[in-house]
Design a protein around this motif. Structure first.
Motif, PDB file in Angstrom:
ATOM      1  N   GLY A  15      16.387 -45.839   4.024  1.00  0.00           N
ATOM      2  CA  GLY A  15      16.435 -44.690   3.126  1.00  0.00           C
ATOM      3  C   GLY A  15      15.253 -44.651   2.193  1.00  0.00           C
ATOM      4  N   ASP A  17      12.662 -42.791   1.979  1.00  0.00           N
ATOM      5  CA  ASP A  17      11.985 -41.544   1.625  1.00  0.00           C
ATOM      6  C   ASP A  17      12.670 -40.783   0.502  1.00  0.00           C
ATOM      7  OD1 ASP A  17      14.218 -40.924   3.083  1.00  0.00           O
ATOM      8  OD2 ASP A  17      13.252 -39.432   4.369  1.00  0.00           O
ATOM      9  N   GLY A  18      13.734 -41.332  -0.085  1.00  0.00           N
ATOM     10  CA  GLY A  18      14.391 -40.685  -1.216  1.00  0.00           C
ATOM     11  C   GLY A  18      13.683 -40.961  -2.522  1.00  0.00           C
ATOM     12  N   GLN A  19      14.226 -40.429  -3.629  1.00  0.00           N
ATOM     13  CA  GLN A  19      13.535 -40.590  -4.916  1.00  0.00           C
ATOM     14  C   GLN A  19      13.468 -42.049  -5.348  1.00  0.00           C
ATOM     15  OE1 GLN A  19      15.162 -39.214  -8.605  1.00  0.00           O
ATOM     16  NE2 GLN A  19      17.294 -39.393  -7.986  1.00  0.00           N
ATOM     17  N   THR A  22      11.002 -43.959  -2.920  1.00  0.00           N
ATOM     18  CA  THR A  22       9.600 -43.656  -3.249  1.00  0.00           C
ATOM     19  C   THR A  22       9.135 -44.474  -4.448  1.00  0.00           C
ATOM     20  OG1 THR A  22       9.853 -41.402  -2.395  1.00  0.00           O
ATOM     21  CG2 THR A  22       7.999 -41.813  -3.874  1.00  0.00           C
ATOM     22  N   THR A  60      24.046 -40.676   0.956  1.00  0.00           N
ATOM     23  CA  THR A  60      23.865 -39.395   0.301  1.00  0.00           C
ATOM     24  C   THR A  60      25.182 -38.857  -0.232  1.00  0.00           C
ATOM     25  OG1 THR A  60      23.038 -37.122   0.585  1.00  0.00           O
ATOM     26  CG2 THR A  60      24.154 -38.107   2.460  1.00  0.00           C
ATOM     27  N   GLY A 142      13.409 -35.456  -9.483  1.00  0.00           N
ATOM     28  CA  GLY A 142      14.474 -35.771  -8.541  1.00  0.00           C
ATOM     29  C   GLY A 142      15.451 -34.618  -8.405  1.00  0.00           C
ATOM     30  N   PRO A 143      16.289 -34.634  -7.379  1.00  0.00           N
ATOM     31  CA  PRO A 143      17.126 -33.467  -7.063  1.00  0.00           C
ATOM     32  C   PRO A 143      18.152 -33.123  -8.133  1.00  0.00           C
ATOM     33  CG  PRO A 143      17.701 -35.361  -5.679  1.00  0.00           C
ATOM     34  CD  PRO A 143      16.442 -35.715  -6.382  1.00  0.00           C
ATOM     35  N   ARG A 171      14.764 -43.687 -12.890  1.00  0.00           N
ATOM     36  CA  ARG A 171      14.419 -44.068 -11.509  1.00  0.00           C
ATOM     37  C   ARG A 171      13.564 -45.318 -11.480  1.00  0.00           C
ATOM     38  NH1 ARG A 171      10.187 -40.223  -8.616  1.00  0.00           N
ATOM     39  NH2 ARG A 171       8.920 -41.315 -10.153  1.00  0.00           N
TER      40      ARG A 171
END
Length: 274
Positions: A15, A17-19, A22, A60, A142-143, A171
């Motif tokens: 995982g 590639d998520g915030q 990264t 998720t 972030g989302p 984060r």
């Protein structure tokens, strides 16, 4: 800078590639460790074989069909455990959620809780971080935070009354905890709450990340739950999670001390807009 005593071998990240993934890759870039950022179709067993540590971030709160909460948050942990057989990895680090509960009626919280159980009984040394809501800095919010930023002066939609309180965690603080757990042999195995030092209501947080005159449009909880049944981008389990308080049961500084963290407040990273 290489920390004395830290493992210097490869770090495998699912995982990635998520915030958080990264931010974790950015933090590891300052260290000598090879970073293996893994996607859904990569061979985990090969990537794990000579890794110093595995960081499992796959999961998720908003799975896309045909994926499910169990598939995204539980089956991926089972695959990671299976792929660790024969690996020299000293530890797996798992990012869970603060209210994870294997008996929860919420399928997201239930899957996270069951995944934690699988790790605890797997025989693999593990650090499980039960994290509060995670936010990024202004340049990469972030989302969750992006949905709380006003666009063109429009009101910010907030699920529920906006009085629900979260122990928001940066984060970068999460990434630091993951790095320390993965590479520092002095840190302990076990399950730990990972939360920020500042508890804010959703409305207070929205005020921090927007101009002072931001308008908020509250969506009543009943309406939000109803939409959760019919709007694919707003699934019911997500609505349920966002309507709850998200607070640790103990002082966040306890975990911070164990993993060498200096927790930052929301208002240190997001200067309140005037």
């Amino acid at each position: 800078m290489v920390e004395a005593g830290w493992a210097t071998g490869p770090v495998a990240i699912t995982g990635a590639d998520g915030q958080v993934g990264t931010a974790l890759q950015h933090r590891l870039a300052s260290l000598p460790n090879d970073v293996r950022a893994l996607g859904r179709h990569d061979d985990l067993a090969v990537a794990f074989r000579d890794a110093s540590a595995v960081v499992h971030l796959a999961g998720t709160l908003r799975p896309k069909r045909p994926n499910t909460y169990a598939g995204a948050n539980l089956d991926t942990v089972a695959a990671t455990i299976a792929a660790l057989e024969g690996s020299v990895a000293r530890r797996v680090v798992f990012l869970s959620y603060l209210d994870a509960d294997p008996a929860s009626a919420n399928p997201y919280l239930r899957a996270k809780g069951q995944a934690e159980q699988q790790l605890r009984t797997s025989g693999v040394p593990a650090v499980i971080f039960r994290a509060a809501h995670i936010y990024g800095p202004p340049q990469a919010p972030g989302p969750t935070v992006a949905s709380m930023i006003s666009r063109g002066g429009k009101p910010v939609p907030v699920l529920g009354p906006g009085t629900q309180r979260y122990a928001w965690i940066s984060r970068e603080d999460v990434a630091e905890a993951l790095v320390c757990a993965a590479l520092d042999p002095a840190t302990p195995d076990g399950t730990f709450e990972l939360a920020g030092p500042q508890s804010l209501s959703v409305d207070e947080f929205v005020a921090h990340v927007n101009a002072a005159d931001v308008r908020i449009r509250h969506l009543p909880a009943g309406v939000a739950h109803l939409l959760g049944r019919v709007v694919p981008s707003l699934p019911g389990p997500l609505v349920d999670v966002m309507l709850r308080d998200c607070l640790p049961t103990a002082d966040p500084e306890q975990t911070a001390k164990l993993f060498g963290l200096t927790l930052r407040r929301v208002d240190e990273i997001w200067q309140k807009q005037l």
